[in-house]
Design an enzyme around this catalytic site. Sequence first.
Site, PDB file in Angstrom:
ATOM      1  N   GLY A 423       0.824  -1.205   0.000  1.00 37.57           N
ATOM      2  CA  GLY A 423       0.000   0.000   0.000  1.00 37.57           C
ATOM      3  C   GLY A 423       0.857   1.253   0.000  1.00 37.57           C
ATOM      4  N   VAL A 430       3.600   1.209   2.791  1.00 36.19           N
ATOM      5  CA  VAL A 430       3.391   0.082   3.688  1.00 36.19           C
ATOM      6  C   VAL A 430       3.946  -1.192   3.042  1.00 36.19           C
ATOM      7  CG1 VAL A 430       1.717  -1.266   5.005  1.00 36.19           C
ATOM      8  CG2 VAL A 430       1.310   1.171   4.614  1.00 36.19           C
ATOM      9  N   LYS A 444       5.139   0.310   8.110  1.00 36.79           N
ATOM     10  CA  LYS A 444       4.864   1.569   7.430  1.00 36.79           C
ATOM     11  C   LYS A 444       6.066   2.494   7.530  1.00 36.79           C
ATOM     12  CE  LYS A 444       1.717   5.513   7.316  1.00 36.79           C
ATOM     13  NZ  LYS A 444       0.487   6.100   7.840  1.00 36.79           N
ATOM     14  N   ASP A 538      -8.192  11.131   9.618  1.00 32.89           N
ATOM     15  CA  ASP A 538      -8.229  10.696   8.214  1.00 32.89           C
ATOM     16  C   ASP A 538      -9.151   9.485   8.080  1.00 32.89           C
ATOM     17  OD1 ASP A 538      -7.651  10.862   5.527  1.00 32.89           O
ATOM     18  OD2 ASP A 538      -5.789   9.715   5.664  1.00 32.89           O
TER      19      ASP A 538
END
Length: 688
Positions: A423, A430, A444, A538
């Site tokens: 990701g 990630v 991450k 977020d």
Amino acid sequence: MEINSQYATIQQLLLLAVALAAASETTQASAQPMPGCPDRCGDLNIPFPFGTKEGCYLNKDFLITCNASNNYEAFLGETNITVLSISVEGQLRISTSPAYDCYDSSFHSTISQTSDLSLDKFPLSYTENKFTAVGCDTDTIIQGFQAKEYAAGCISYCGEFGDVVNGSCIGMGCCQTFIPKDVLEFEVSIYSFFSHSIVWDFNPCSYAFVVEANAYNFSTLDLADLRNETIFPVVLDWAIGNETCDDARKNQETYACKDNKSICYDSDNGPGYRCNCSEGYWGNPYLVNGCKDVNECEISSLNKCTDICLNTVGNYTCSCPKGYHGDGRKDGNGCSATTKSHIGVIAGTSIGLVVLFAGISFSILIIQRRSQTRLRKEFFEQNGGFLLQRLLTHKSSTDAAKIFTEEVLKKATNNFSKSMVIGQGGFGVVYKGNLSDERIVAIKRSKAIDRTQIEQFVNEVIVLSQIHHPNVVKLLGCCLETSVPLLVYEFISNGTLFHHIHDDGCAHTLPWETRLRMAEETAGAFAYMHSMQIIHRDVKSANILLDDKFTAIVSDFGVSRLVPFDEEQISTLVQGTLGYMDPEYFQSGILTEKSDVYSFGVVLVELLTGKKAICSECAEKSLALYFISSLRDGRLFEILEDRVKEEGNAEQLERVAEIARSCLRLEGEQRPTMKEVVEDLEMVRSIA
């Protein structure tokens, strides 16, 4: 003197080594047309494979229509797209106009213009262009299709003229973002938060456009009127056909790299391939004998000779006059007089150089290892490692974050191999990792943190590592030995909620009861976080992971904030995702837990409608605005996803829609708390 000469020679050799390692040759190409064909349309040079008539271009994709009656204006093919320049290296420039939306003194939209582009071939250059928005009350979206549908946006806001800085395009009066790969079409939409009522006296209009990055420099004067500057250059990448080089070479009749001194390389922006003249040649590689040898000796900027330059095919050599020795290069040891007495010196110097270089290499290796160790310690300290260690001594070893070494995480990710990336987002990359104890983790690599907020970052790591909730991803620890922190989470295997709602092959597969359960689980996770004074900041469907049993797991705390227990709100730099962001937070910069509530409301609407937060098929483009408008008009059951409408109890659907509406209220004080949302969803699930 001989010793000084030796050191000078050594220094020159070292400089030569550095220069040779860093140097790169540049090639120059000429605008050559097909023999017997026009090479210009007005001021525009037209190299093959482009041409203005049949027999002069490679195929219809490369037709240039030259309008001699209109001051020799050139168009791409049979379109009305004006061509400004063509490069044989694979780029052409076209002109576009901006989109704008202007308001009168009563704050009504009176003048507007859209901006769009649709191409059959030649995608927008993702390296040379930027999407730009200008205005102090401006919300813009660019959307279209690449390999699949895409959307991006820019928000530009400022309260007064004095806030704006000439040349600055970071969101105060001007905003810029990148264009993705493979974009053949786009449409620009513009919105205003307050109809320019706050800034109308100096900024009555919003503007948005795609432009070549180096061709536009923001000026505060643009806020008054940018419509007069109607032409913005945009760079397109062009390539031959749809094949790779390997496939194209199989048919030499259609293979476009005609010159035997040309090389082929695959396009990195869309399908097809391009040709280039080999190093030491320039010209047009798409023509037979189009690549000509460059006589570097005739052009001083292309050679590095001090005395004698001899041109060779594809290259050149330097030499010294008789009676001199050296390599004859400006970046080498040049030329110096040779005498018999120098022979012994040269021999001794050569042996000394070998020994010296061996010693230097060994020393460099030791220095590099020491430097890496020292750098890791510096990063560890800068990222708050010592503070974290002190805090961990007061925490239970089973609850607190673990500190991982860089070597452990390198081994887990095969040295952070691209094949391990699972990701990417605006706040980091990630990786999937396999620890030595056989645990699978998500690692991450965060973006750099503010060095003035190290203590806050460390406290957040401590707090997040102690969150024990079945619907919140577990933070296992971090690595602080790198330039940016690495955060280690438990690995969740079944992708994101966004993927299961929107991606082809998954859309329409989630049952309504599963969606409703996920909504309750997610709301419960945020209610738990808010009870610990953590604001996520977020909230979106892409940050909600699903395990193998489709249990919702909230993730990605890259921009989360801890609110002191004696406060209910904090002032922060506005961050979040377009389409989910709380408009009150965006306008004021004041972050509260109600900002998460608004974003969760958008996720609820996604679950109900199956539409994205930036909705290309919705009249308002914003899913939240589209949803509120539809409820106001009594059209709830018209906008629900088909499976939701078929499986959902009508009372359930209306109650969930009302919960979403309450979350999306513009004033944060009027929104429910996440705890109240959980209670409401529990009641909805109890309805038979």
